[in-house]
Design an enzyme around this catalytic site. Structure first.
Site, PDB file in Angstrom:
ATOM      1  CG  HIS A 140      -1.955   1.031   1.241  1.00 41.34           C
ATOM      2  ND1 HIS A 140      -3.153   0.894   0.585  1.00 41.34           N
ATOM      3  CD2 HIS A 140      -1.982   2.250   1.824  1.00 41.34           C
ATOM      4  CE1 HIS A 140      -3.868   1.983   0.772  1.00 41.34           C
ATOM      5  NE2 HIS A 140      -3.188   2.820   1.522  1.00 41.34           N
ATOM      6  CG  HIS A 166     -10.657   3.512   2.634  1.00 42.22           C
ATOM      7  ND1 HIS A 166     -11.293   3.827   3.803  1.00 42.22           N
ATOM      8  CD2 HIS A 166      -9.334   3.550   2.918  1.00 42.22           C
ATOM      9  CE1 HIS A 166     -10.391   4.045   4.744  1.00 42.22           C
ATOM     10  NE2 HIS A 166      -9.206   3.886   4.234  1.00 42.22           N
TER      11      HIS A 166
END
Lengths: 739, 229
Positions: free
Chosen positions: A54, A100
């Protein structure tokens, strides 16, 4: 620094501890080599988040370089909190899209809400007032037992956050596909506007400058969120609920206003929001970009809970927080502004010349790591990849023709794939800020640049089933569809932000999807001079070895120089309908194919970039010249669906003249050929427009006229618009048991 | 003509209403921070839409206790025009300038869309320029807009002519189907006894020009500002 250094004799963490932090054995060896010793628990935590997929983009980085990122309009490309493009007259648009996904699956309301909060912070960190939000949502099959709960939660969460902060949510897209059953996608985009002379960046500078923490207090929420977002799900993933952060839009609204107020002053050297990996990534990124060190004293961090240790504070993903490097002496001024807005303000450290991240807590040096080890020297992989063999073209004769095109149209328009999304966007305040010129439901939303006659056109697009069938073609198509949607409003397409959602990159076939999509996108971006200026990569979207379809979400913005010359999709009575672009009746991967055969098959429709450019440039010219203000691009569902959408939007029926005999009817009506637009034009201008198209090398023909309250196809009973509207609007309310 | 817009932490339609006032008035209103206990001299005080204090307790409940609200209430009782839009309406009920309360929408969801309303009377400061029998199209954007008061209070309010606007269909018929949020008797706006204080759920400030989808909100501000000049 008075505290003692972590010991050279620090014992190695157990193999289980290392694995729990998502660090592979070979990565651990690299860590020890860079650090010169074993890490203590806090340091292991810091490496774990900074080296996570990430934060580090370790699997994607080598490929992202293929995307074009420059152009005369680009002020800032990828690498900052968001991309920046010039709007002229001293204003810039700042925008980005971000995923998300993992948190939203585990806790849909808070997961989606904090996704919106996070992307807005990326934009106002740079000095922009957010002016519009969009979102791209992918859910599993409607009949999957979790889908209803996830849709309601995600939509509610996005609404609660965006509505409260007072930024309109103006557009987006929503898909359903069983391959998202256990990995939904929630991609949020934010667009802001800032004066070009007052854009703020994240590179720290100098030594001895105060590092300031502002916003909400730090709690234990979201610890290891970035690591969670870098792993596959399995059956135990629901247990990760405690790693989901909780959002507070009120705190964000205060933070927004306080930051923008401080940005009027000459006080900020660098500013960075605390997003994924919170205090760790914000301090490391600022230090790394500025080539400086940073020393933090965690004793001064505002805390919501008692007894937090350094590990927890460095890894917390509590929301609505920012880190700034201020000019020395400006602390009192800044503190007063944050006090006015009732937000915490604390000097928690300073920039240094050491080039290291040094974190002390209660007199103990809890971490002491060279900054490059966390940033530039983080692992980068050239993962093996396997490109997929192209699927065969599907002929029109391989997909059964409908007995009645009208009935097929009703079925398509009433399906979860093409039904009205009103149920979603009516839960979003799409009008606050009083500049929404084109509301949700058109090709692209239009938001006026406040106080001017300019407009920003905004859209989110990708067709995941095309990307799955052929990643390269799908990547090309995602870019051109967004370009086409902007064009259809009359906007000059400016730039792109991407949100690349894929499965596990350690599997060569998934890496092949990634590579194919990137290469396709890059080709379209180059051909259309449509650079990528910001983006986000979300990998490991798979559960128990089943991956999502490749979903390179595209967010794009365009500029309408004068809102007086713009177009929208609604028909008006008495118009002549012109179809621009070539129809070849491509039914492979079409929604019609799904409805008629129960599955998507074959190659997706090919994209002809030269033809796209010719058609788009023509449409923009026609709108600018005032020759046309009713335009819709032809995409999902094909020609007849596009016509029906125009009829519903304008509450005006139409009649098609006899269809040309060169294509089977079902292929003509429902083929998803690319590069096409429908225009509604004045009857007496139609011939001239067709002639102009011919001169520009764009196929064009008159296919019908508008008027009345019915849809009339040759040889079929007319379909009342009211019936079509009823079907089109019914799916979502019915799904939620509201009618 | 002096107008003031009160800004609470969490207000988010303060700029929108200021823009609308300036467009009609030709002069920007004063923006007054909620923490100020002194109110500038004003002929009109506006409580804008938004989520004051996040609306975490009850919509408008915290804002009602802001320092500036004591001064606003005093001014209202002395006859100064006070307009509360959306969250502002909620604040007005919380400080007791208007009776009743705004509950969660009957659908339990936030609703943002254009609705139609009809002026219940057109002899007031706010509604003078609206036709009595035609529908006015205005947007709503709220989660707590479901007006509630007991039957006795509602009868009294109707008897005193204090209903300002009612939700109606495009044909101006006041029907249950036209009620977007479950409000008692389709009430979308309510006056105090003097009819100078108005609480209104729809947002006229979002409908003042064709580019924003319509201009039915403009006569509202024109009526108000003409009446105060």
């Amino acid at each position: 620094m008075t505290a003692d250094s972590p010991e050279k004799t620090q014992a190695a963490p157990s193999a289980a501890k290392i694995a729990e932090h998502g660090i592979k054995p070979d990565e651990y060896l690299r860590l020890v080599e860079l650090l010169g010793r074993h890490p203590n628990p806090t340091e292991l935590g810091i490496f774990s988040v900074m080296w996570s997929e990430h934060c580090s983009y370790k699997s994607s980085r080598v490929w992202l370089k293929q995307l074009p990122t420059t152009g005369p309009q680009v002020i800032q490309g990828p690498g900052e909190n968001a991309g920046v493009v010039d709007l002229g007259d001293g204003l810039a648009a700042i925008f980005k899209m971000e995923s998300h996904n993992h948190p939203s699956y585990i806790e849909p309301h808070q997961g989606a809400a904090t996704g919106v909060g996070g992307i807005m912070r990326d934009v106002f960190t740079m000095g922009a007032r957010p002016v519009a939000n969009l979102n791209a949502l992918r859910f599993g099959a409607p009949d999957h037992p979790k889908t209803r709960h996830l849709v309601a939660g995600v939509v509610g969460g996005i609404g609660d956050y965006g509505n409260a902060i007072g930024v309109p949510t103006v557009g987006g897209e929503t898909n359903f596909d069983a391959r998202y059953n256990n990995n939904i996608l929630v991609n949020a985009m934010c667009v802001g506007i800032a004066p070009t002379g007052r854009i703020f960046y994240s590179a720290a500078a100098g030594a001895g400058n105060p590092v300031v923490y502002v916003g909400s207090k730090t709690g234990r929420d979201g610890i290891h969120g970035a690591t969670m977002a870098s792993a596959e799900f399995d059956d135990a993933s629901a247990e990760k609920r405690p790693t989901v952060q909780v959002g507070d839009p009120f705190a964000e609204k205060l933070l927004l206003e306080a930051c923008l107020e401080l940005m009027q002053e000459d006080a900020i050297i660098a500013i960075q929001d605390m997003g994924a990996a919170g205090l760790t990534s914000s301090s490391v990124e600022m230090a790394s970009k500025g080539g400086v060190g940073i020393a933090l004293n965690l004793d001064h961090v505002p805390q919501r809970e008692t007894g937090m240790n350094a590990y927890e504070m460095m890894l917390s993903e509590s929301q609505e927080r920012m880190l700034m490097v201020l000019r020395p002496g400006s602390e009192p001024l800044a503190a007063a502004i944050f006090k006015k807005w009732e937000l915490d303000f604390a000097v928690i450290g300073e920039t240094t010349e050491t080039g290291r991240l040094q974190v002390s807590h209660r007199g103990v040096l809890e971490a002491d790591i060279p900054i490059p080890a966390l940033a530039d020297e983080a692992p980068v992989y050239e993962r093996p990849y396997q490109l997929r063999k192209p699927l065969p073209l599907i002929g029109a004769d391989e997909v059964p023709a409908a007995n009645s095109a009208t009935e097929a149209l009703l079925k398509l328009m009433g399906s979860p794939h093409l039904s009205s999304r009103r149920w979603i966007w009516e839960q979003y305040d799409h009008m606050v800020m009083a500049d929404t010129v084109e509301r949700p439901g058109g090709d692209a939303a239009i938001v006026r640049v406040h106080g001017t006659k300019k407009g920003l056109a905004l859209t989110c697009d990708v067709t995941p089933r095309y990307c799955f069938a052929d990643p390269f073609e799908g990547g090309r198509q995602a870019i051109v569809e967004s370009w086409r949607n902007l064009t259809a409003t009359g906007a000059d397409p400016l730039a792109v932000t991407d949100c690349l959602n894929f499965g596990n990159p350690e599997r060569p076939e998934i890496m092949g999807e990634f590579v194919g999509c990137i290469q396709g996108m890059a080709e379209s971006c180059r051909a259309l001079a449509f650079p990528v200026v910001s983006g986000n990569v979300s990998l490991y979207n798979e559960t128990n070895g089943v991956a999502i379809p490749p979903t390179p979400g595209i967010g794009a913005i365009g500029l309408i120089p004068d809102l007086a010359a713009r177009a929208s999709i609604g028909f008006e009575p008495g118009q002549t309908i012109v179809l621009l672009g070539a129809a070849s009746g491509h039914l492979g991967q079409s929604i019609y194919q799904l409805i008629a055969t129960g599955a998507f098959n074959g190659a997706p429709p090919p994209v002809d970039l030269d033809a796209e450019k010719r058609a788009g440039d023509l449409v923009r010219m026609l709108i600018r010249l005032g020759l046309c203000h009713t335009v819709h691009d032809v995409s999902d569902g094909g020609l007849l669906v596009a016509l029906a959408e125009m009829a519903l939007a304008g509450n005006t029926g139409f009649e098609l003249t006899a269809a040309p005999a060169d294509l089977p009817l079902h292929a003509l009506y429902f083929g998803e050929d690319q590069g096409r637009y429908l225009l509604g034009v004045d009857a007496d201008a139609a011939a001239a427009i067709v002639a102009r198209a011919g001169a520009a090398g764009v196929p064009a023909r008159i296919i019908g006229v508008t008027g009345g309250d019915r849809i009339a196809l040759p040889g079929e009973d007319p379909l009342p618009l009211a019936r079509l509207r009823g079907e089109h609007e019914a799916w979502f309310p019915r799904y939620f048991g509201e009618r | 003509m002096r107008a003031s817009v009160i800004v609470f932490p969490g207000s988010n339609c303060d700029r929108d209403v200021a823009v609308a006032l300036e467009a009609v008035m030709g002069k920007a209103p004063r923006m007054v921070w909620h923490g100020d206990s002194k109110l500038p001299d004003s002929d009109l005080i506006v409580l804008p839409g938004g989520f004051s204090y996040g609306d975490y307790l009850r919509s408008g409940a915290m804002a009602a206790h802001s320092p500036v609200m004591r001064a606003v209430a005093a001014k209202a009782r002395q006859g100064t025009a006070v307009l509360g839009i959306c969250n502002g309406f909620q604040v007005l009920t919380e400080i007791g300038l208007l009776p009743g309360t705004l509950m969660r929408n009957a659908s339990l969801k936030f609703i943002c869309k254009d609705v139609h309303v009809r002026a219940a009377r057109t002899d007031t400061l706010y509604a003078k320029l609206y036709p009595a029998d035609r529908a006015i199209r205005l947007p709503i954007a709220h989660k707590d807009g479901n007006y509630f008061a007991d039957e006795e209070t509602l009868d009294r309010l109707e008897g005193e002519g204090r209903v300002a606007f009612r939700y109606c269909g495009p044909d101006a018929e006041i029907t249950p189907e036209a009620n977007p949020n479950g409000s008692r008797r389709n009430i979308a706006g309510l006056y105090d006894e003097s009819r100078r204080v108005l609480g209104l759920m729809p947002h006229p400030e979002r409908m003042i020009e064709k580019d924003l989808g319509g201009s039915d909100g403009r006569p509202f501000f024109e009526s108000l500002i003409n009446g105060l000049q």
